[in-house]
Every structure is written in C-alpha cells, then in structure tokens.
Design an enzyme around this catalytic site. Structure first.
Site: not given
Ligand code: F6R
Length: 610
Positions: A2, A27, A74, A100-101, A483, A487, A490, A506, A605
């Site tokens: 948020c 966010r 969010w 937010n929360g 990773e 990517k 998501e 396996h 984010k």
């Molecule tokens: C994926 C991504 C998330 C963050 C995760 C941790 O692309 O961005 O998996 O890596 O939410 O976020 P931070 O690094 O802000 O703790």
C-alpha cells in the site's frame, strides 16, 4: 505494501498527492483514493483499479485545499472495490484515514462499534479505526490517537486528517513504515521515499510506537502516550528525482535491468582498495577479532533476496569456510533455529521493510545475536534495527520484480565473503587480487551481457505462449536458475520450475515432453561435464534447450539447441552475468504477452504483512 501520501502546504494538494501515489503505485494497485480538507469539509474521492481511474474520476469530482492524504491499495481485508478503497471515514464524515498494515482485532472492534450504532460501508479492517476515532474523539485529535493506539492491535502506519484540525496531518506508526518529508513552509508524509523525491530529500523516519503531528511549518513527534519525544534525526536521501522516473523506457523493469552496470559500479565504489588487495567495509564496526570468531552465519531473506542469499551461502562457505544457512524469513522464525554465541545473522532486503525478514532478524536479536543488514533503503526498519548495515547502491527499485537490487545484493555478499576470508587469514594475496579485480570488472561484464537483449527477445517471443518451462543448473547455476524461474513466473505468468540439473531424473524428468523449453545454465567449470550429461537427458526427451555458457565454449552448441554466450568472468561471479539474460527473458515474455510488467497481478513491492 500500500502506498500512502500526505501533504500540507500551499501547492495543489491533489497534484502532490497524485504525483506521490504515482511513484508509489508499485506498492499496491487494486484501488486508489484521496481525501482533502476542502472548504471546511472532508471530501473523499476513490476508485477501484489503477490510479488512472482515480485521476479520471477527479476530473468530474474536483478537490482543492491545503491538506490532503492519498492511498493506493494492495487488498488484504475485502476485495478491491470503490467501497473498500482508502481513505475511509466515520459516520459523521469528520475524519479521513489511510492505513498500511493489518488491524488484527478489527472484527471485535467492529462488533462493538456496530452495537453502538456505527454504520460501516466497507469490509476492511481500516474502517474500524475511522469509527473508533469518531467514538472516542474528545476535541483533541492527538489525545484521541493515544486512545486509538491502546485499542487497536496489529501493524499500522495510520495517517489521519480531521475537519476539527484543518491544517494538520496525524501520523502513527507501529510496524509499518512511514516517513515525514521536510519542506519549506510545507511538509509531506509518505510510505516510501520515491513519493517525495521531487519535493525534498530531507526526511524523518518515524520509529515504531511514534506519532507525528505534521503542519505546514512544523513537525512534532510523540510517543504513543502522547508525550513529546523531542527532535528526531533528519536523514538526507541521496537518490535523485530522475531515478524514480521511467526515463524513456517502456517499463521500470527494463530501465532497472539496464541500470545494473551502474548499480554494480556504485555498490563497489570505495569498497575495493586501489591495488585490488583489500575489501573496505567501514560499516562493519565489529570488535577486534569478531570476524575470526564467527562460527556460523544465518542469512535471512525472502523471495529474490533469499535467492541472493543462496549465492551468498555458497560464496562465503567457499571463501571463508564458515557454515552458512540461507533461510526464508517466514520459515526461519518458526523453525527454532540453532544458534551458537558465534552466529552472525545477515538480513538481506531491498526495501528493508519485509515483515518476515524483519521478524526473523528480531528473533535473532532477542537471542542476543549480532545482525548485519544488507539493504537498499537508508532509514528502513531493517537498517535501523540491525547492528551493522551495508547499503547497496541500486537506487530506487520501482518495478515489482527485483533486478538491480538482486545483483547489488550479490556484489555485497561477494565483498563480505572476501572480507571474512581475509579476516580469517584464508585468502592468499594473489587469490584475493584475482577475485577483487574480477569484481571490479563486473560493471563491464554486465554491460556486455545486455548486448544479448535482442537474441533473448526473439527467444521470448517465440516461446511466449508455452505453459511450462524449466531452469536447470548445478551449484551456483542452480541458485540463479531459481531466480530466473521466479522472475518468469511473477511477471509473465508462465509456469517455471528451477531444478538442480542432477536431480531431474528423480521425478521431474517425467514432465519433459516434446518442445518444452529448458533453460540450462552451464557456467560452473568444475561441474561442466555433469551438467552436459543432464542437458542430454532432457534433450533426449524432446526439450528445446537454451544454454547459457561462457563465450569461447566451443562444445556447448553440440548439446543445446541455442546458446546465449556470456562474457567471461570467474565462475564464482557467474551469477551476475547469467541472471541478466534471465531477467530479460522474463521481461520480454511478459511484455510480449501484453502483461503489466511493472505491476504483476496479485503482487506488490515491499511485503509488509506476514
Ligand atoms: C521478486 C521480488 C520479491 C522480493 C521479496 C523480498 O522479484 O521482488 O521476491 O525479493 O519480496 O523483498 P525485499 O528484498 O524488499 O525484502
């Protein structure tokens, strides 16, 4: 999670709030809203969906005033809708509030308030706070918030405006970040720095259990008992306003992928001696002999940062011979981890606000352990609560999918690995120089990898409609494969699975059918032959294999269908080179499918809820 923005001052409140929300939309983007004290009345306009819907609605429902707050959501409690969008208000319409929360005891409070005759219009946890304020308001909004703090449980950054205090914004923080931006004759409130960069780079970070009364010409801070806590430190942020703009790129993610050479350079700057013999980390104010006394390391992180931690585990174990666990924050805190007095905990987090990472590091601190934070955000909770902090110099990362934060986390973990190895007398001078020279050369390596963008784009477009993909590799390549798969999932919504190449037989090999794309990473020289055998196993079952291998590898094309050649660096540093094509692959797959790359569905984010 948020985005929150508040403004008090002479500018157009609508413009400042919308501008800030635009910078924070990453966010949360389920709905957005604004509340302004307009002609003595609290006027609220909100709209489900992206911010652009709110902007459209404001054309026909204009607002104007000197004080306002806004929110981009969010959803946690209640689906995305106009009613559930913030700001929320009370029955009398005197207060407006954004949050937010999560208010954990909202159901009990809601029942109590309904019994008293309050009428609710949303399904959110936040609305109870608005009605509670109405219920306990005694003429002083500060006193009222003190009472609110005693009644609500959970995590919150609450920002309130009231018709009765027309030039004031009240901010209250427990476990969700919120900052106050300092201007000249104007002040700002935000849940993240990018919202403020256009106006100020001087900020006060509220700590847990603090409130602020923000007016155009003053900011007063209090504890949750309402007692003044005096002047708080002002932090000066070095990020510039352009870094939070797209700068001609179609998406922030692409811009941030292309910013990696600079981000890596900036993160290395001043941290390697000119003769490439020493790592310089003045941030590590450890007592003499501490580095040598560390007998295990727990890296705690989530998502992409955890993937960086997996690389860090390998690197530190190899160089410094310290056993390292790389743990997911949400698991670690309930796993009853085994500590020794010599355990160092390293929390890795781009935002520095991820609730699970914070909880994991708090657990470590409760157990008396030393915590080192690796984070991108100065003044973030992780940075403030750790004993030592290394700030990655990625600049603001706006796209939800993390890219430059990951590579700068890797750089920092490499530096830490060499630092620990040297402190323990384990690295010969020549070996240290070789690694540090190669590290210093990584910005150029990253630059050259980006040259493969059009080849990757073509591959991505060709395979954009597949349902399943597999990423395979051994050792460090496996960590990067994880990773790469994350990517792709998501942002493109294509199912992707990362597998240790030797483990496929396996079980997972059963999923390999004709034409399934397999992305095979082949950068670990000591595992080369074994990985090639594993690639043959998938190729024999019809997979279409895209290999990532070093330039000059003359044999790889005999095993794979297509190769992306990586500019040479040490195999230990390969993750920096090999992850960039995977980021580009995810980006082009997502954009060619028409997805909203920067704001993938269901995600946000900075995950500040557990
Ligand atoms: C994926 C991504 C998330 C963050 C995760 C941790 O692309 O961005 O998996 O890596 O939410 O976020 P931070 O690094 O802000 O703790």
């Amino acid at each position: 999670m948020c985005g929150i923005v508040g403004y008090v001052g002479p500018r157009s409140v609508k413009d400042v709030v919308l501008n800030g929300l635009r910078k924070l939309e990453y966010r949360g983007y389920d709905s957005a809203g604004i509340a302004v004290l307009d002609d003595g009345k609290v006027k609220i306009v909100k709209a489900v969906g992206r911010l652009v819907n709110l902007e459209g609605k404001l054309e026909s429902h204009p607002v104007a005033g000197r004080v306002g707050i806004g929110h981009t959501r969010w959803a946690t409690h209640g689906r995305p809708s106009d009613d559930n969008a913030h700001p929320h208000s009370d029955c009398s319409g005197r207060f407006a509030i954004v949050h937010n929360g999560i208010i954990e005891n909202y159901l009990a409070l809601r029942e109590e308030l309904v019994a008293k005759g309050h009428q609710f219009v949303s399904e959110t946890d936040t609305e109870v706070v608005a009605h509670l304020i109405e219920d306990v308001f005694n003429g002083s909004i500060l006193d009222t918030m003190v009472t609110i703090g005693k009644r609500i449980r959970g995590a919150y950054a609450l920002v309130v405006i009231s018709k009765d205090d027309p030039d004031t914004i009240i901010v209250m923080r427990k476990a969700s970040p919120v900052i106050v931006g300092l201007g000249n004759g104007e002040n700002f409130v935000a849940s993240g720095i990018p919202a403020l960069l256009e106006y100020t780079r001087d900020v006060i970070v509220l700590d847990d259990g603090e409130m602020a009364v923000v007016r155009a010409d003053s900011v007063e801070c209090f504890n949750l008992e309402g007692q003044p806590i005096g002047e708080k430190e002002t932090l000066h942020v070095t990020w510039d306003a352009q870094s939070a703009e797209r700068g001609g790129y179609p998406h922030f993610m692409l811009k941030e992928i292309y910013e990696q050479p600079k981000a890596i350079h900036d993160t290395l700057l001043g941290r390697v001696s000119d003769d490439h013999q020493q790592v310089i980390l003045p941030e590590l104010k450890w007592p003499a002999g501490y580095a040598a006394s560390i007998d295990r390391i727990h890296i705690v992180a989530c998502g992409t940062a955890w993937h960086a931690g997996l690389v860090g585990k390998s690197v530190i174990e190899r160089l410094a011979r310290i056993p390292v666990e790389a743990e997911i924050g949400s698991e670690y805190r309930y796993a009853n981890p085994i500590y020794t007095p010599g355990t160092l905990v390293v929390a890795v987090s781009q935002s520095g606000e991820t609730a699970d990472t914070l909880a994991a590091m708090r657990l470590a601190k409760e157990n008396g352990l030393r915590v080192l934070a690796i984070t991108n955000v100065v003044g973030s909770s992780v940075a403030r609560e750790a004993d030592e902090v290394i700030i990655t110099q990625a600049g603001p990362e706006i796209a939800v999918a993390s890219t430059k934060a990951y590579t700068t986390q890797l750089v920092t973990l490499y530096l830490l690995g060499v630092y620990l190895a040297q402190a323990r007398g384990l690295l010969l001078d020549g070996d240290a120089r070789e690694i540090l020279e190669a590290l210093s050369n990584l910005p150029q390596v990253a630059e050259q990898v980006l040259d493969a963008a059009s080849q990757i784009q073509q591959f991505a477009i060709r395979y954009k409609d597949v349902e399943d993909t597999f990423f395979i590799g051994r050792g460090l390549d496996y960590a990067v494969a994880m990773e790469g798969a994350l990517k792709l999932k998501e942002i493109s919504y294509i199912h992707a699975e990362a597998y240790a190449a030797g483990e496929l037989k396996h079980g997972t090999l059963a999923l390999i059918t004709e034409g399934v794309p397999v992305i095979a990473l082949v950068t670990q020289t000591h595992l080369y032959d074994k990985t090639i055998s594993n690639i043959r196993e998938v190729a024999a079952r019809g997979a279409y294999v895209l290999g990532l291998a070093w330039v000059g590898d003359a044999d790889i094309h005999k095993t794979v269908d297509e190769v992306i050649y990586l500019p040479r660096t040490l195999p230990l540093l390969a993750p920096i080179a090999s992850v960039i094509p995977l980021q580009l692959l995810a980006y082009y797959a997502a954009s060619s499918r028409g997805n909203d790359v920067d704001k993938p569905r269901n995600l946000a984010k900075s995950v500040t809820v557990e």
